[in-house]
Design a protein around this motif. Structure first.
Motif, PDB file in Angstrom:
ATOM      1  N   THR A  98       0.808  -1.227   0.000  1.00 43.87           N
ATOM      2  CA  THR A  98       0.000   0.000   0.000  1.00 43.87           C
ATOM      3  C   THR A  98       0.839   1.274   0.000  1.00 43.87           C
ATOM      4  O   THR A  98       0.333   2.343  -0.334  1.00 43.87           O
ATOM      5  N   ARG A 101       2.991   4.119  -4.508  1.00 42.55           N
ATOM      6  CA  ARG A 101       1.999   5.032  -5.064  1.00 42.55           C
ATOM      7  C   ARG A 101       2.142   5.220  -6.572  1.00 42.55           C
ATOM      8  O   ARG A 101       1.244   5.734  -7.218  1.00 42.55           O
ATOM      9  N   ASN A 161      -0.415   5.778 -11.921  1.00 42.65           N
ATOM     10  CA  ASN A 161      -0.650   6.518 -10.687  1.00 42.65           C
ATOM     11  C   ASN A 161      -1.475   5.605  -9.776  1.00 42.65           C
ATOM     12  O   ASN A 161      -2.707   5.648  -9.767  1.00 42.65           O
ATOM     13  N   SER A 163      -1.858   5.540  -6.648  1.00 34.23           N
ATOM     14  CA  SER A 163      -2.639   6.232  -5.608  1.00 34.23           C
ATOM     15  C   SER A 163      -4.048   6.523  -6.098  1.00 34.23           C
ATOM     16  O   SER A 163      -5.034   6.280  -5.394  1.00 34.23           O
ATOM     17  N   ARG A 166      -6.281   3.496  -6.398  1.00 34.58           N
ATOM     18  CA  ARG A 166      -6.866   3.082  -5.119  1.00 34.58           C
ATOM     19  C   ARG A 166      -7.945   4.065  -4.665  1.00 34.58           C
ATOM     20  O   ARG A 166      -9.023   3.655  -4.218  1.00 34.58           O
ATOM     21  N   GLU A 167      -7.661   5.354  -4.776  1.00 36.86           N
ATOM     22  CA  GLU A 167      -8.612   6.378  -4.322  1.00 36.86           C
ATOM     23  C   GLU A 167      -9.930   6.290  -5.074  1.00 36.86           C
ATOM     24  O   GLU A 167     -11.008   6.482  -4.485  1.00 36.86           O
TER      25      GLU A 167
END
Length: 329
Positions: A98, A101, A161, A163, A166-167
């Protein structure tokens, strides 16, 4: 995102492609001396081949980790060609740690010719990924629900990307997209990636993914053959081919890949050089055994006048094939 000195690189492979992966790693390590964290999405690679890959990484003082994809890839997904291993990149948000990123995904059939730090440090904070445009007609875009003005990218090199993946819970979008196609998306995982990410991607310079069709055809023949609604200029293509950062040995009906006897790709000598340095140096090249339809297509292409041949295969590739794929939805 990560600092400039560290690059997280991801490959996906099964045992069949372990040798091809190893040769790609050798080219990566020779051209990139900085800090590299290599992650292999492992679809049943044998212990013997894992040890060979680890040996390559250790000899070049780089980190290499295997991440098992056993039980991860949905058994309902359909792959029209190649290996199911490539689907594993759709699961990167849950497969990688995790704290990672940003990653650079590379197909195994890639040869790295230059340092990739400039590529890795491209700002993609406002995008989901960055990739090179593929040369496909509008019919291919429509087959997966894209507009003619959208960009279809070649997914063999992806600056991701992670990050944002996941977002935005991108895996749910991938699943919803595949459900629309009853798990049989045209061009498989590349079709899924394009169908979901195309409006959210940044276009890379062509030198970061010089795929085989760029070498097999002149500029005018390539445009006539593939019929893209928009693409790189002839100057951009010529400059990329003269000074490629990444060479991508994709399939082509006019040629064979470096691990097959008879390859005449302009970069085959570089690939063979790394093969001789690899733990698979004594493995013979494979025999070319194309499907009958490819044999017939090549014979017809060679017999007919060039303009007529390119026009006919162009209609097949740019219109008929994507229309058939769309109807199978």
């Amino acid at each position: 995102m990560e600092g400039n000195s560290l690059m997280n690189i991801v490959y996906a492979s099964d045992d069949k492609f372990a040798e091809i992966l190893g040769i790609s790693l050798l080219s990566l390590f020779e051209t990139n001396s900085g800090d590299l964290n290599i992650y292999i999405l492992d679809n049943c690679i044998s212990v013997e081949n894992k040890n060979k890959l680890l040996k390559i990484a250790q000899q070049h003082s780089h980190s290499l980790s295997f991440i098992s994809t056993s039980g991860i890839i949905s058994s309902s997904l359909k792959q029209q060609r190649g290996s199911l291993s490539t689907f594993s990149r759709l699961y990167l948000p849950i497969l990688l740690p995790t704290n990672i990123r940003k990653v650079l995904y590379l197909d195994c059939d890639i040869l790295v010719r230059q340092n990739l730090e400039e590529l890795y440090n491209i700002d993609i904070s406002d995008y989901f990924c960055a990739a090179v445009m593929d040369c496909l007609s509008a019919y291919h875009l429509r087959a997966i629900g894209l507009q003619d003005s959208d960009t279809y990218f070649n997914a063999g090199v992806l600056l991701i990307n992670l990050s944002r993946w996941r977002e935005e819970n991108i895996m749910e979008e991938f699943k919803a997209f595949t459900d629309k196609f009853h798990n049989k998306v045209p061009y498989a995982d590349q079709g899924i990636l394009n169908g979901v990410l195309s409006p959210k991607m940044k276009t890379l310079p062509l030198k970061y993914n010089c795929y085989t069709s760029l070498y097999d055809f002149s500029y005018s023949d390539l445009i006539k053959f593939r019929k893209p609604s928009h693409f790189y200029s002839e100057k951009e293509i010529n400059n990329a081919k003269k000074n490629p950062a990444i060479v991508h040995f994709t399939t082509s009906f006019l040629s064979v890949r470096p691990w097959v006897e008879g390859c005449i790709h302009p970069n085959v000598s570089y690939w063979l050089k790394y093969k001789t340095l690899s733990p698979w140096c004594d493995m013979p090249l494979k025999k070319d055994s194309p499907f009958w339809i490819k044999k017939v297509a090549v014979k017809i292409y060679m017999i007919l006048p060039n303009s007529l041949a390119v026009g006919l295969v162009g209609i097949l590739h740019a219109r008929i094939i994507p229309t058939i794929k769309k109807r199978r939805k």
